[in-house]
Structures are given as structure tokens and as C-alpha cells.
Design a protein around this motif. Structure first.
Motif, PDB file in Angstrom:
ATOM      1  N   LEU A  64       0.844  -1.191   0.000  1.00  0.00           N
ATOM      2  CA  LEU A  64       0.000   0.000   0.000  1.00  0.00           C
ATOM      3  C   LEU A  64       0.878   1.239   0.000  1.00  0.00           C
ATOM      4  CD1 LEU A  64      -2.476  -1.231   2.742  1.00  0.00           C
ATOM      5  CD2 LEU A  64      -2.950  -1.111   0.309  1.00  0.00           C
ATOM      6  N   GLU A 118       0.522   5.462   0.208  1.00  0.00           N
ATOM      7  CA  GLU A 118      -0.350   6.621   0.418  1.00  0.00           C
ATOM      8  C   GLU A 118       0.276   7.866  -0.204  1.00  0.00           C
ATOM      9  OE1 GLU A 118      -0.475   4.559   4.656  1.00  0.00           O
ATOM     10  OE2 GLU A 118       1.114   5.267   3.312  1.00  0.00           O
ATOM     11  N   SER A 174      -4.887   9.648  -0.769  1.00  0.00           N
ATOM     12  CA  SER A 174      -5.129   8.517  -1.664  1.00  0.00           C
ATOM     13  C   SER A 174      -4.223   7.357  -1.284  1.00  0.00           C
ATOM     14  CB  SER A 174      -4.860   8.915  -3.117  1.00  0.00           C
ATOM     15  OG  SER A 174      -5.776   9.879  -3.560  1.00  0.00           O
ATOM     16  N   CYS A 175      -4.671   6.166  -1.590  1.00  0.00           N
ATOM     17  CA  CYS A 175      -3.899   4.956  -1.292  1.00  0.00           C
ATOM     18  C   CYS A 175      -4.125   3.957  -2.428  1.00  0.00           C
ATOM     19  CB  CYS A 175      -4.349   4.375   0.031  1.00  0.00           C
ATOM     20  SG  CYS A 175      -3.619   2.775   0.442  1.00  0.00           S
ATOM     21  N   TRP A 196      -8.701   3.745   6.667  1.00  0.00           N
ATOM     22  CA  TRP A 196      -7.730   4.755   7.065  1.00  0.00           C
ATOM     23  C   TRP A 196      -7.665   4.785   8.583  1.00  0.00           C
ATOM     24  CZ3 TRP A 196      -4.469   7.169   3.853  1.00  0.00           C
ATOM     25  CH2 TRP A 196      -4.774   7.187   2.489  1.00  0.00           C
ATOM     26  N   THR A 222      -7.883   1.426  -5.401  1.00  0.00           N
ATOM     27  CA  THR A 222      -7.551   2.623  -4.649  1.00  0.00           C
ATOM     28  C   THR A 222      -8.645   2.987  -3.652  1.00  0.00           C
ATOM     29  OG1 THR A 222      -8.566   4.107  -6.270  1.00  0.00           O
ATOM     30  CG2 THR A 222      -6.243   3.559  -6.586  1.00  0.00           C
ATOM     31  N   TYR A 228      -2.545   6.341   8.066  1.00  0.00           N
ATOM     32  CA  TYR A 228      -2.126   5.079   7.479  1.00  0.00           C
ATOM     33  C   TYR A 228      -3.281   4.423   6.729  1.00  0.00           C
ATOM     34  CZ  TYR A 228       1.791   5.396  10.768  1.00  0.00           C
ATOM     35  OH  TYR A 228       2.894   5.808  11.472  1.00  0.00           O
ATOM     36  N   CYS A 229      -2.951   3.864   5.594  1.00  0.00           N
ATOM     37  CA  CYS A 229      -3.903   3.076   4.823  1.00  0.00           C
ATOM     38  C   CYS A 229      -3.755   1.607   5.213  1.00  0.00           C
ATOM     39  CB  CYS A 229      -3.604   3.262   3.333  1.00  0.00           C
ATOM     40  SG  CYS A 229      -4.667   2.333   2.215  1.00  0.00           S
ATOM     41  N   GLY A 245       0.168   0.841   4.786  1.00  0.00           N
ATOM     42  CA  GLY A 245       1.027   1.769   4.086  1.00  0.00           C
ATOM     43  C   GLY A 245       2.068   2.341   5.029  1.00  0.00           C
ATOM     44  N   THR A 249       1.312   8.867   5.964  1.00  0.00           N
ATOM     45  CA  THR A 249       1.494  10.204   5.402  1.00  0.00           C
ATOM     46  C   THR A 249       1.084  11.222   6.474  1.00  0.00           C
ATOM     47  OG1 THR A 249       0.961  11.663   3.532  1.00  0.00           O
ATOM     48  CG2 THR A 249      -0.822  10.264   4.333  1.00  0.00           C
TER      49      THR A 249
END
Length: 118
Positions: A4, A6, A21-22, A36, A76, A93-94, A109, A112
Motif C-alpha cells: 500500500l 499513500e 489517496s492509497c 484509514w 484505490t 495510514y492506509c 502503508g 502520510t
């Protein structure tokens, strides 16, 4: 395995908006859930929003301000964050749970940073 990535974090003033976005990649036949999470300094990681084929769920703290959406064909998930508050500051985090065709796997992920200034 699922990977994943992000994107979309940054610095914004209170009341502003950001879109995260991821993208999921790897051995994916179908995606069961994409979510998320966020983690603020000194706090535990918490679920912000989650989406499956049948429903979307939100933490009480973001209901009415954040919208989670999926584009299945592109693997996505996005998080539209509106009316941001300083308390939304965190690393986001995704997370995904996917089916490869033979088994389920999960992934995170790298995170971010979202910073909301007052």
C-alpha cells in the motif's frame, strides 16, 4: 502479500481540506476492506474510516467532515477531509484486507503526515 502506498498529506490551516489517496498492489483477486487509521504523537493508532462493498463507517470525531471512497477497478481508496481541525493532526495510514484467490492477507502503508495549524 499486499503493498500500500499513500499520498496527499501535508500542511493545511484549520477549516481547510486535504485529500489522501492509497493504492494497493500485489497478489489481489478482490479487496474485502480498505481503511484509514491515524496516529497522533503520544496516542494509540485509531480507526478513522473504513469501506467495504456494502458499507462505509466513520469514527464519531470525523463524521460529517470526512468521506471515504473506493475505486475498485484501480484498487484505490481515498479520504476526503474537510473542515479540518488541529486535533486531526496525525500520521494517516492506509490498511487493506485482500483476497488473493487462495488466501486473505493484510497490509499497511508507510503513513502520510497531516498537519492542521490553528
Amino acid at each position: 502479500q499486499v503493498q500500500l502506498v499513500e499520498s496527499g498529506g501535508g500542511l493545511v490551516r484549520a477549516g481547510g481540506s486535504l485529500r489522501l489517496s492509497c493504492v494497493a498492489s500485489g497478489s489481489i483477486s478482490s479487496i474485502q476492506t480498505m481503511s484509514w487509521y491515524r496516529q497522533a504523537p503520544g496516542k494509540q493508532r485509531e480507526l478513522v474510516a473504513s469501506i467495504s462493498d456494502s458499507s462505509a463507517n466513520y469514527a464519531d470525531s470525523v463524521k460529517g467532515r470526512f468521506i471515504i471512497s473506493r475505486a475498485n477497478a484501480k484498487n484505490t481508496v481515498a479520504l476526503q477531509m474537510n473542515s479540518l481541525k488541529p486535533e486531526d493532526t496525525a500520521v494517516y495510514y492506509c490498511y487493506a484486507r485482500v483476497y488473493s484467490g487462495t488466501h486473505y492477507s493484510t497490509g499497511w502503508g508507510q503513513g502520510t503526515q497531516v498537519t492542521v495549524s490553528s
